[in-house]
Design a protein around this motif. Structure first.
Motif, PDB file in Angstrom:
ATOM      1  N   SER A 390      10.024   4.114  -6.236  1.00 26.02           N
ATOM      2  CA  SER A 390       9.295   4.373  -4.984  1.00 26.02           C
ATOM      3  C   SER A 390       9.000   5.860  -4.828  1.00 26.02           C
ATOM      4  N   SER A 488       3.558  -5.881  -4.561  1.00 33.20           N
ATOM      5  CA  SER A 488       3.298  -6.026  -3.126  1.00 33.20           C
ATOM      6  C   SER A 488       4.094  -5.046  -2.271  1.00 33.20           C
ATOM      7  N   SER A 489       4.989  -4.297  -2.889  1.00 29.84           N
ATOM      8  CA  SER A 489       5.803  -3.358  -2.096  1.00 29.84           C
ATOM      9  C   SER A 489       5.731  -1.956  -2.679  1.00 29.84           C
ATOM     10  N   THR A 490       6.464  -1.700  -3.732  1.00 30.02           N
ATOM     11  CA  THR A 490       6.587  -0.347  -4.280  1.00 30.02           C
ATOM     12  C   THR A 490       5.257   0.235  -4.735  1.00 30.02           C
ATOM     13  N   TYR A 492       2.255  -0.831  -3.899  1.00 28.12           N
ATOM     14  CA  TYR A 492       1.153  -1.263  -3.038  1.00 28.12           C
ATOM     15  C   TYR A 492       0.200  -0.131  -2.663  1.00 28.12           C
TER      16      TYR A 492
END
Length: 631
Positions: A390, A488-490, A492
């Motif tokens: 991240s 879909s998270s890190t 995105y």
């Protein structure tokens, strides 16, 4: 008459004393020269003339000492008058922009300043009477001793000049008074020299004064340059610079060549730039260290300030309403604001000097480049060793914005640059940011691929299964679940172009690793059930890839698809047909085809249909042909 000479000397009427001696010698003594007393008196005339000369010289030396005592005041008044002229000229320029390129001391400015002419040696604060000097000069001329007087005077002035440049002062602890007094002494000394040159003939020539000027000024430049090392306070440096530039302007106005100061001016700006660089490098370092490396959240109240600080323009990645989530982290606008402050402070320091000294612009550009490369890009590059994906994703996003900021900074520097200078401004930091972004992207590849390798270690393929399975391998389901969550998270917030590269690299790495599993020499046999199961896995991976931002990412599994197609082909010999091979099996190397077919052929099935036997014969023929062609 001889006694009257002594009286005239006591009354400081030296010329009258000389005229009396001349009358005594040429008129009266001639009439009585036959007398011993008259002859003795006649022989004493030169001695009495020397007495006059000594007396006038002694008075002149006293005057010279008094001039030395007031030289600082002369310099102070001269520099104050120059400061007033500069201020008046700024007002005129503001009223008439056409005068912007006309400097102080130019012919136009001198004409327009005539109404404000000021007598530097005869005013309310100071009055210097040059009579002792002129009187001494006249007496020596009358006696034919001018050369002697010039030599003695020059030695005395050299001694006084050496006294000035032997002064010691420090710029530590906000002590600029000693520095200003030193500059005033130099100015006062040479203002007086200039007045003497202009008011006398055949005594002090311009060449003689310039020779002394060159000797003194070389030492002055060295002394000032060394003293600047002691200064650590930007505000004090500003005062020093103002004093120094007024000093240079004043001396130039009195006709002295100030080209020698070019290097000193360069040193002044370089040292001030280095001072700012040190100050802001600490700020940059702390900003990078303290950053949370999370997308920045801003309220309605702070939004405009953030946008103004970092040249931000909204795009479709930005959430609507408040609070807004911005792509970059707190470090980006903080660094941009520091950079703007650096440029503003530097040009406030430079004021109008960049018009005269072109390297003023070059220094700020070079220093800004060093700041960005060493203390922003360098700090971010150091963070790339982290395993926190991240954080590295946020660094990539920040670097993208820093690249754009460099372009805006080039425009800013262009507006600050002197209007008479053309050419393109190029910040090399933009290339460094771009290179670091590539390294960060590579680091993401490494981390994602490392995770993929972890999943691959769980792979337990059975290459000769007795049955087929309906669902993909569990390790692949877990891996795709991880990649889906990562996307879909890190990942995105990454730009689509970067995400596409990351996906393609990761999935290509996965495909290569799976290919290596089936080609592994430890795998001795494979059967048709294994290929059916393998096909389920490949189809599962292809479907996942097609659901990403770019459907072409599925091409990462094209080699695996060609392996499945070849091993399931009814006629394996089509691999030997060049047109079919280029169309259907372009990624399969002959050595790998031989490897795959040999693994298949090692699986000896007891009951085999005619169709299966035909396929085996075709595979054997392909293997023979490929081995022959390779040998």
């Amino acid at each position: 008459m001889a006694n009257r000479v002594n009286y005239l000397v006591e009354e400081q009427k030296y010329y009258s004393a000389l005229r009396t001696l001349e009358e005594l010698q040429t008129v009266h003594l001639r009439k009585v020269i036959q007398y011993e007393f008259a002859r003795h008196m006649h022989e004493s005339i030169p001695v009495m003339q020397n007495s006059v000369k000594d007396a006038v010289t002694e008075e002149m030396k006293g005057w010279l000492y008094s001039v030395r005592e007031v030289s600082r005041q002369v310099g102070k008044i001269a520099m104050e008058q120059m400061s007033l002229r500069q201020e008046r000229w700024k007002v005129r320029v503001s009223q008439n922009p056409e005068l912007r390129s006309v400097p102080v001391s130019s012919p136009i400015e001198i004409v327009m300043n005539e109404e404000n002419e000021f007598n530097i040696i005869n005013n309310d604060e100071l009055e210097i009477d040059f009579k002792p000097l002129y009187q001494c000069l006249h007496i020596h001329e009358e006696l034919g001793k001018l050369s002697e007087f010039k030599t003695n005077y020059e030695e005395d002035r050299k001694a006084q000049a050496n006294l000035i440049i032997s002064q010691s002062y420090t710029l530590r602890e906000n002590n600029e008074k000693g520095f200003e007094a030193f500059l005033q002494d130099v100015v006062g000394f040479f203002v007086i020299e200039q007045i003497i040159v202009q008011s006398t003939q055949n005594f002090r020539t311009r060449g003689e004064v310039d020779s002394l000027w060159n000797t003194v000024i070389t030492k002055v430049v060295k002394l000032v340059a060394e003293s600047l090392d002691d200064c650590r306070d930007p505000e004090l440096f500003q005062q020093i610079k103002i004093s120094l530039f007024t000093f240079i302007q004043t001396l130039e106005d009195y006709g002295y060549n100030v080209n020698t100061f070019t290097d000193l001016v360069l040193i002044v700006f370089q040292k001030y730039s280095d001072m700012l660089k040190h100050k802001f490098s600490v700020d940059f370092h702390q900003t990078i260290i303290d950053d949370d490396y999370m997308p920045m959240q801003v309220s309605r109240e702070t939004y405009d300030a953030v946008v103004d600080a970092c040249w931000f323009k909204e795009d479709n990645r930005i959430s609507q309403g408040f609070p807004k989530i911005l792509p970059f982290s707190q470090a980006y606008p903080s660094c941009c604001l520091d950079v703007k402050n650096f440029v503003d402070q530097y040009y406030q320091f430079a004021e109008e000097d960049s018009k005269k000294y072109s390297y003023v612009d070059d220094i700020v550009q070079q220093t800004l480049d060093h700041l960005l490369i060493d203390h922003v890009d360098g700090a971010l590059r150091g963070k790339l060793q982290s395993t926190n994906m991240s954080q590295i994703v946020q660094i990539i996003i920040n670097l993208e914005y820093f690249e754009n900021a460099c372009s805006e900074l080039e425009k800013l520097l262009k507006t600050k640059r002197s209007s008479h200078r053309g050419g393109k401004i190029k910040l090399y930091a933009i290339d460094e940011f771009r290179e670091t972004r590539k390294k960060a992207e590579k680091r993401i590849f490494e981390l994602v691929n490392s995770k993929i390798d972890d999943f691959l270690e769980l792979a337990d393929y059975d290459w000769i299964p007795v049955s087929i399975h309906e669902y993909p391998s569990p390790f692949l389901q877990d891996m795709i679940g991880f990649l889906g969550a990562l996307i879909s998270s890190t990942l995105y917030n990454l730009p689509v172009s970067i995400k596409t590269f990351i996906y393609f690299d990761a999935l290509s790495h996965l495909a290569t690793s799976i290919r290596d599993l089936i080609l592994n020499p430890d795998v001795k046999k494979i059967n048709s059930n294994a290929i059916i199961n393998f096909d389920v896995d490949v189809t599962f991976l292809e479907n996942f890839a097609r659901g990403l931002d770019d459907p072409n990412i599925a091409d990462a599994f094209l080699e695996l698809r060609q392996i499945v197609t070849l091993l399931q082909a009814e006629n394996a010999e089509e691999y030997l047909e060049p047109s079919l091979r280029n169309k259907k099996y372009s990624l399969l190397r002959p050595v790998d085809v031989v490897n795959l077919f040999e693994k298949w052929l090692r699986d000896q099935t007891i009951s085999m249909s005619a169709e299966e036997r035909a396929r085996r014969r075709a595979m054997e023929g392909v293997v023979r042909s490929l081995r022959l062609s390779s040998s």
